[in-house]
Design a protein around this motif. Structure first.
Motif, PDB file in Angstrom:
ATOM      1  N   ASN A 163       0.849  -1.180   0.000  1.00  0.00           N
ATOM      2  CA  ASN A 163       0.000   0.000   0.000  1.00  0.00           C
ATOM      3  C   ASN A 163       0.893   1.241   0.000  1.00  0.00           C
ATOM      4  O   ASN A 163       2.110   1.139   0.155  1.00  0.00           O
ATOM      5  N   ARG A 164       0.288   2.378  -0.203  1.00  0.00           N
ATOM      6  CA  ARG A 164       1.071   3.616  -0.308  1.00  0.00           C
ATOM      7  C   ARG A 164       1.882   3.897   0.949  1.00  0.00           C
ATOM      8  O   ARG A 164       3.030   4.309   0.858  1.00  0.00           O
ATOM      9  N   GLY A 165       1.300   3.674   2.099  1.00  0.00           N
ATOM     10  CA  GLY A 165       2.017   3.932   3.346  1.00  0.00           C
ATOM     11  C   GLY A 165       3.251   3.058   3.482  1.00  0.00           C
ATOM     12  O   GLY A 165       4.334   3.531   3.824  1.00  0.00           O
ATOM     13  N   LEU A 204       9.128   2.374   3.250  1.00  0.00           N
ATOM     14  CA  LEU A 204      10.266   1.618   2.703  1.00  0.00           C
ATOM     15  C   LEU A 204      11.192   2.549   1.925  1.00  0.00           C
ATOM     16  O   LEU A 204      12.417   2.435   2.008  1.00  0.00           O
ATOM     17  N   THR A 205      10.605   3.477   1.181  1.00  0.00           N
ATOM     18  CA  THR A 205      11.413   4.465   0.458  1.00  0.00           C
ATOM     19  C   THR A 205      12.169   5.348   1.434  1.00  0.00           C
ATOM     20  O   THR A 205      13.364   5.619   1.251  1.00  0.00           O
ATOM     21  N   SER A 220      17.196   6.863   3.996  1.00  0.00           N
ATOM     22  CA  SER A 220      17.945   7.049   5.243  1.00  0.00           C
ATOM     23  C   SER A 220      19.258   6.277   5.211  1.00  0.00           C
ATOM     24  O   SER A 220      20.293   6.774   5.664  1.00  0.00           O
ATOM     25  N   VAL A 221      19.233   5.070   4.687  1.00  0.00           N
ATOM     26  CA  VAL A 221      20.452   4.268   4.558  1.00  0.00           C
ATOM     27  C   VAL A 221      21.459   4.978   3.652  1.00  0.00           C
ATOM     28  O   VAL A 221      22.646   5.067   3.964  1.00  0.00           O
ATOM     29  N   ILE A 222      20.973   5.518   2.545  1.00  0.00           N
ATOM     30  CA  ILE A 222      21.857   6.249   1.629  1.00  0.00           C
ATOM     31  C   ILE A 222      22.453   7.465   2.319  1.00  0.00           C
ATOM     32  O   ILE A 222      23.657   7.735   2.196  1.00  0.00           O
ATOM     33  N   GLU A 223      21.639   8.200   3.050  1.00  0.00           N
ATOM     34  CA  GLU A 223      22.135   9.382   3.755  1.00  0.00           C
ATOM     35  C   GLU A 223      23.135   9.012   4.849  1.00  0.00           C
ATOM     36  O   GLU A 223      24.079   9.764   5.108  1.00  0.00           O
TER      37      GLU A 223
END
Length: 106
Positions: free
Chosen positions: A83-85, A90-91, A96-99
């Motif tokens: 679902n959108r939430g 997840l995005t 956050s992992v990338i940052e």
């Protein structure tokens, strides 16, 4: 090199969690064997990475990759709900992992 190993370790976490699901409570031999191969590999690589990358950053990235990857495996292979939430968070998790890579040091 440490960051590449950390990513690999996170992918191995996805592998061992998926194999744990497929093992049906460790009743199926092949997935159980795979779990017992990938779990120590993942943790062993993570322990090596901790020599270079700060522990908080490394652990957050490792669990983030594992959580994101395992959620995707659940969605695509085990028909977990979408679902959108869920997709939004997840995005947010992977961003956050990338940052953490950008600002996490080492």
């Amino acid at each position: 090199m440490a960051w590449a190993l950390l990513i690999l370790s996170g992918l191995f976490e996805v592998a061992f969690t998926t194999l744990m699901k497929l093992s049906d409570g460790f009743k199926k031999p092949l997935p159980t064997l795979g779990f017992f191969v990938f779990a120590p590999l993942s943790l062993g690589i993570l322990s090596h990475v901790l020599l270079t990358i700060p522990v908080g950053t490394a652990y957050a990235v490792w669990t983030g990759i594992g959580a994101f990857g395992t959620a995707l495996v659940g969605i695509f292979f085990f028909k977990d709900p979408v679902n959108r939430g869920r997709l939004f968070f997840l995005t947010t998790l992977i961003l956050s992992v990338i940052e953490l890579r950008v600002f996490g040091g080492a």
